[in-house]
Motif scaffolding. Structure first.
Motif, PDB file in Angstrom:
ATOM      1  N   LEU A  75      -2.648  20.834 -13.364  1.00 18.43           N
ATOM      2  CA  LEU A  75      -1.833  21.221 -12.218  1.00 18.43           C
ATOM      3  C   LEU A  75      -2.765  21.382 -11.019  1.00 18.43           C
ATOM      4  CD1 LEU A  75       1.070  22.078 -11.329  1.00 18.43           C
ATOM      5  CD2 LEU A  75       0.373  24.436 -11.766  1.00 18.43           C
ATOM      6  N   LEU A  76      -2.448  20.701  -9.933  1.00 15.87           N
ATOM      7  CA  LEU A  76      -3.280  20.771  -8.729  1.00 15.87           C
ATOM      8  C   LEU A  76      -2.679  21.761  -7.738  1.00 15.87           C
ATOM      9  CD1 LEU A  76      -3.866  17.860 -10.024  1.00 15.87           C
ATOM     10  CD2 LEU A  76      -4.773  17.300  -7.770  1.00 15.87           C
ATOM     11  N   LEU A  77      -3.539  22.639  -7.232  1.00 16.51           N
ATOM     12  CA  LEU A  77      -3.125  23.667  -6.278  1.00 16.51           C
ATOM     13  C   LEU A  77      -3.899  23.459  -4.978  1.00 16.51           C
ATOM     14  CD1 LEU A  77      -3.342  26.751  -8.669  1.00 16.51           C
ATOM     15  CD2 LEU A  77      -1.251  25.645  -7.920  1.00 16.51           C
ATOM     16  N   PRO A  78      -3.330  22.719  -4.009  1.00 18.41           N
ATOM     17  CA  PRO A  78      -4.001  22.589  -2.710  1.00 18.41           C
ATOM     18  C   PRO A  78      -3.791  23.861  -1.895  1.00 18.41           C
ATOM     19  CG  PRO A  78      -2.204  20.964  -2.972  1.00 18.41           C
ATOM     20  CD  PRO A  78      -2.080  21.973  -4.066  1.00 18.41           C
ATOM     21  N   SER A  79      -4.793  24.235  -1.115  1.00 22.88           N
ATOM     22  CA  SER A  79      -4.715  25.446  -0.298  1.00 22.88           C
ATOM     23  C   SER A  79      -4.294  25.085   1.118  1.00 22.88           C
ATOM     24  CB  SER A  79      -6.060  26.152  -0.273  1.00 22.88           C
ATOM     25  OG  SER A  79      -6.471  26.465  -1.592  1.00 22.88           O
ATOM     26  N   LEU A  80      -3.266  25.774   1.597  1.00 15.67           N
ATOM     27  CA  LEU A  80      -2.718  25.474   2.917  1.00 15.67           C
ATOM     28  C   LEU A  80      -3.699  25.839   4.031  1.00 15.67           C
ATOM     29  CD1 LEU A  80      -0.143  24.428   4.319  1.00 15.67           C
ATOM     30  CD2 LEU A  80       0.661  26.785   4.420  1.00 15.67           C
ATOM     31  N   ILE A  81      -4.466  26.912   3.862  1.00 16.82           N
ATOM     32  CA  ILE A  81      -5.360  27.372   4.928  1.00 16.82           C
ATOM     33  C   ILE A  81      -6.819  26.978   4.672  1.00 16.82           C
ATOM     34  CG2 ILE A  81      -6.276  29.407   6.113  1.00 16.82           C
ATOM     35  CD1 ILE A  81      -3.385  28.572   6.911  1.00 16.82           C
ATOM     36  N   SER A  82      -7.360  27.240   3.487  1.00 20.50           N
ATOM     37  CA  SER A  82      -8.783  26.935   3.253  1.00 20.50           C
ATOM     38  C   SER A  82      -9.036  25.446   3.030  1.00 20.50           C
ATOM     39  CB  SER A  82      -9.295  27.710   2.032  1.00 20.50           C
ATOM     40  OG  SER A  82      -8.777  27.136   0.828  1.00 20.50           O
ATOM     41  N   SER A  83      -8.019  24.703   2.655  1.00 22.48           N
ATOM     42  CA  SER A  83      -8.099  23.267   2.351  1.00 22.48           C
ATOM     43  C   SER A  83      -8.801  22.958   1.028  1.00 22.48           C
ATOM     44  CB  SER A  83      -8.771  22.469   3.482  1.00 22.48           C
ATOM     45  OG  SER A  83      -8.111  22.685   4.716  1.00 22.48           O
ATOM     46  N   ARG A  84      -9.085  23.971   0.220  1.00 29.54           N
ATOM     47  CA  ARG A  84      -9.595  23.707  -1.128  1.00 29.54           C
ATOM     48  C   ARG A  84      -8.479  23.146  -2.011  1.00 29.54           C
ATOM     49  NH1 ARG A  84     -12.031  28.476  -0.189  1.00 29.54           N
ATOM     50  NH2 ARG A  84     -14.286  28.255   0.024  1.00 29.54           N
ATOM     51  N   ILE A  85      -8.883  22.409  -3.030  1.00 29.58           N
ATOM     52  CA  ILE A  85      -7.941  21.968  -4.059  1.00 29.58           C
ATOM     53  C   ILE A  85      -8.445  22.497  -5.397  1.00 29.58           C
ATOM     54  CG2 ILE A  85      -6.822  20.024  -5.202  1.00 29.58           C
ATOM     55  CD1 ILE A  85      -7.541  18.334  -2.683  1.00 29.58           C
ATOM     56  N   TYR A  86      -7.620  23.298  -6.053  1.00 27.89           N
ATOM     57  CA  TYR A  86      -7.955  23.792  -7.384  1.00 27.89           C
ATOM     58  C   TYR A  86      -7.248  22.927  -8.427  1.00 27.89           C
ATOM     59  CZ  TYR A  86      -9.676  27.948  -4.974  1.00 27.89           C
ATOM     60  OH  TYR A  86     -10.365  28.801  -4.153  1.00 27.89           O
ATOM     61  N   VAL A  87      -8.012  22.453  -9.392  1.00 31.49           N
ATOM     62  CA  VAL A  87      -7.450  21.676 -10.500  1.00 31.49           C
ATOM     63  C   VAL A  87      -7.431  22.590 -11.721  1.00 31.49           C
ATOM     64  CG1 VAL A  87      -7.629  19.586 -11.890  1.00 31.49           C
ATOM     65  CG2 VAL A  87      -8.434  19.571  -9.508  1.00 31.49           C
ATOM     66  N   VAL A  88      -6.234  22.859 -12.227  1.00 31.40           N
ATOM     67  CA  VAL A  88      -6.067  23.842 -13.312  1.00 31.40           C
ATOM     68  C   VAL A  88      -5.676  23.128 -14.595  1.00 31.40           C
ATOM     69  CG1 VAL A  88      -4.718  25.838 -14.085  1.00 31.40           C
ATOM     70  CG2 VAL A  88      -5.435  25.663 -11.688  1.00 31.40           C
ATOM     71  N   ASP A  89      -6.375  23.451 -15.674  1.00 31.26           N
ATOM     72  CA  ASP A  89      -6.073  22.901 -16.999  1.00 31.26           C
ATOM     73  C   ASP A  89      -4.924  23.708 -17.607  1.00 31.26           C
ATOM     74  OD1 ASP A  89      -5.967  22.112 -19.645  1.00 31.26           O
ATOM     75  OD2 ASP A  89      -8.025  22.720 -20.128  1.00 31.26           O
ATOM     76  N   VAL A  90      -3.753  23.053 -17.717  1.00 28.71           N
ATOM     77  CA  VAL A  90      -2.610  23.712 -18.365  1.00 28.71           C
ATOM     78  C   VAL A  90      -2.294  23.043 -19.698  1.00 28.71           C
ATOM     79  CG1 VAL A  90      -1.593  24.480 -16.185  1.00 28.71           C
ATOM     80  CG2 VAL A  90      -0.911  22.278 -17.141  1.00 28.71           C
ATOM     81  N   GLY A  91      -3.102  22.063 -20.084  1.00 22.33           N
ATOM     82  CA  GLY A  91      -2.856  21.316 -21.319  1.00 22.33           C
ATOM     83  C   GLY A  91      -3.476  21.958 -22.537  1.00 22.33           C
ATOM     84  N   THR A  92      -4.669  22.528 -22.377  1.00 27.72           N
ATOM     85  CA  THR A  92      -5.374  23.113 -23.531  1.00 27.72           C
ATOM     86  C   THR A  92      -4.610  24.301 -24.087  1.00 27.72           C
ATOM     87  OG1 THR A  92      -7.473  22.407 -22.556  1.00 27.72           O
ATOM     88  CG2 THR A  92      -7.570  24.059 -24.308  1.00 27.72           C
ATOM     89  N   GLU A  93      -4.193  25.196 -23.205  1.00 29.58           N
ATOM     90  CA  GLU A  93      -3.388  26.364 -23.602  1.00 29.58           C
ATOM     91  C   GLU A  93      -2.358  26.609 -22.510  1.00 29.58           C
ATOM     92  OE1 GLU A  93      -1.272  28.680 -24.904  1.00 29.58           O
ATOM     93  OE2 GLU A  93      -2.835  28.395 -26.429  1.00 29.58           O
ATOM     94  N   PRO A  94      -1.162  26.047 -22.658  1.00 32.61           N
ATOM     95  CA  PRO A  94      -0.167  26.135 -21.573  1.00 32.61           C
ATOM     96  C   PRO A  94       0.176  27.552 -21.135  1.00 32.61           C
ATOM     97  CG  PRO A  94       0.497  24.494 -23.198  1.00 32.61           C
ATOM     98  CD  PRO A  94      -0.695  25.207 -23.771  1.00 32.61           C
ATOM     99  N   ARG A  95       0.074  28.524 -22.054  1.00 33.03           N
ATOM    100  CA  ARG A  95       0.435  29.899 -21.714  1.00 33.03           C
ATOM    101  C   ARG A  95      -0.739  30.680 -21.122  1.00 33.03           C
ATOM    102  NH1 ARG A  95       5.439  31.217 -24.056  1.00 33.03           N
ATOM    103  NH2 ARG A  95       5.003  33.459 -24.025  1.00 33.03           N
ATOM    104  N   ALA A  96      -1.905  30.037 -21.063  1.00 28.76           N
ATOM    105  CA  ALA A  96      -3.088  30.688 -20.491  1.00 28.76           C
ATOM    106  C   ALA A  96      -3.936  29.631 -19.779  1.00 28.76           C
ATOM    107  CB  ALA A  96      -3.903  31.393 -21.575  1.00 28.76           C
ATOM    108  N   PRO A  97      -3.487  29.153 -18.608  1.00 25.87           N
ATOM    109  CA  PRO A  97      -4.224  28.111 -17.889  1.00 25.87           C
ATOM    110  C   PRO A  97      -5.629  28.559 -17.508  1.00 25.87           C
ATOM    111  CG  PRO A  97      -2.012  28.397 -16.976  1.00 25.87           C
ATOM    112  CD  PRO A  97      -2.241  29.538 -17.914  1.00 25.87           C
TER     113      PRO A  97
END
Length: 441
Positions: free
Chosen positions: A94-116
């Motif tokens: 799951l990709l989380l782009p930041s509206l203000i800082s412009s960072r993009i966080y890439v989050v692993d939700v596949g390994t453990e969906p209930r604990a990304p």
């Protein structure tokens, strides 16, 4: 989450097949601390929405980002139903782009969906250097295996509606989707429809205009958007700009889900109307207003009349219903769009405290989830109670036969009770995709 298939990729073969998918059990949503009284990073919350679970309606996991004041906002996938035919693809990030800082966080939700867990951080300097873009908003995955993210501005906060391309495996910044010098004057959301070789994008305002709050004088000065931009999908070029008549601040845009459809809807926030865009007989694109929410006369407010402020819209996967939120008026609406030129009001949810904002529909169309935060600086200005008390997540039961909305009295997630202090919860995503993340080819 894919249908039974030996060689299927992510998602579903069609929107109607997606409606038969499993019921959602968890949702992911970013929670924001920027502009609140808590000095802590934004985080990704995982909420249990399975009525059979002992943790129903609870935040079961929180993944804090490593930096402060990013302003997480929208999110999107590394891959979706646009890659259904590619069995090598899997919806795990799951990709989380930041509206203000412009960072993009890439989050692993596949390994453990209930604990990304955090997989990668794309730093602003890479996006600035390779794209000359910043202030990132909408993420869509492409059939090419790439990920595309829209921008509101350039690194200095001036308006610039361009698109960042990431490699869908390594998440390296590849450059811009549009040709050099080809960005639109402003940006926000976008949706593509390859069978018609088209993408359409919308406009909010330059980051320097909107980021610290809303000033009505900026509207008078023409600093807020009122155009749709039509792009040639294969040539990556802007081919048409549609000026919206009485269409101020066009935000969320949705083509009909049917990949053969040549029309869709856009919600114009400040003018509080829904406009239908469509391919005309000449093969170019046109737009017309089809729904208008009347303003309310008020006293002691910044304007003599208060607009509904349509901030989010959704289409059910069978293209039968349109939903939208009136953030300032505090209500949700459901329209039958069987005749897209003449939408018919079929359901209305009254007075949601804090104002209904982001909405997400279950695959089968029977449950509508709602959060109440728009953007921290505007929350602080229009709903200061949200800063003190945090936002909430509600669930609305939907009558898909005759059309009706009814609040589920047994569902409430109160982000005012978060461990580090009241948080502002925003856009919702299901692990298997949903009606605002997936595009079919």
């Amino acid at each position: 989450m894919a249908t039974e298939c030996g060689k299927c990729g992510p998602g579903y073969p069609s929107p109607l097949e997606a409606m038969k998918g499993p019921r959602e059990e968890i949702v992911y949503l970013p929670c924001i601390y920027r502009n609140t009284n808590t000095e802590a990073p934004d985080y990704l919350a995982t909420v249990d929405v399975d009525p059979k679970s002992p943790q129903y309606c609870q935040v079961i996991h929180r993944l804090p980002m490593p930096h402060l004041k990013d302003e997480l906002h929208h999110s999107g996938w590394n891959t979706c139903s646009s890659c259904f035919g590619d069995s090598t693809k899997s919806r795990t990030k799951l990709l989380l782009p930041s509206l203000i800082s412009s960072r993009i966080y890439v989050v692993d939700v596949g390994t453990e969906p209930r604990a990304p867990k955090l997989h990668k951080v794309v730093e602003p300097k890479d996006i600035h250097a390779k794209c000359d873009l910043g202030y990132l908003h909408t993420t869509h995955c492409l059939a090419s295996g790439e990920v595309m993210i829209s921008s509101l501005g350039d690194p200095k906060g001036n308006g610039k509606g361009g698109f960042v391309l990431l490699d869908g495996e390594t998440f390296e910044v590849k450059g811009t989707w549009e040709r050099p010098g080809g960005a639109a004057p402003m940006g926000y959301d976008f949706w593509y429809q390859p069978r018609h070789n088209v993408m359409v994008s919308t406009e909010w305002a330059a980051p320097n205009v909107l980021q610290d709050g809303f000033n009505p004088a900026d509207v008078e000065a023409g600093l807020y958007g009122n155009h749709l931009h039509v792009w040639d999908w294969q040539r990556h070029e802007r081919v048409q700009t549609l000026t919206l008549q009485d269409g101020l601040i066009p935000l969320e845009i949705r083509f009909l889900h049917n990949p053969a459809a040549d029309q869709g809807f856009v919600g114009c926030a400040l003018s509080s109307n829904i406009q239908r865009f469509y391919k005309n007989e000449g093969g170019t694109w046109s737009v017309e207003k089809v729904i208008q929410v009347p303003p309310k006369k008020v006293k002691g407010w910044m304007l003599p009349e208060m607009p509904g402020l349509i901030t989010d819209i959704l289409l059910s996967l069978d293209d039968r219903f349109l939903y939208f939120s009136n953030w300032l008026h505090g209500d949700l609406r459901q329209y039958d769009i069987s005749d897209p030129q003449r939408p018919r009001l079929t359901g209305q949810g009254k007075q949601v405290a804090g104002g209904p904002q982001m909405i997400q529909l279950s695959l089968d169309g029977k449950r509508l989830y709602v959060t109440t935060s728009l953007y921290s600086a505007w929350d602080k200005q229009f709903y200061p109670d949200l800063i003190r008390e945090g936002s909430v997540m509600l669930q609305i039961d939907v009558d898909t036969v005759k059309g009706e909305l009814k609040l589920n009295p047994n569902f409430l997630v109160d982000f005012g009770k978060e461990p580090l202090g009241p948080a502002l919860a925003h856009e919702l995503r299901y692990p298997g995709g949903d009606c605002s993340s997936d595009i079919w080819l």
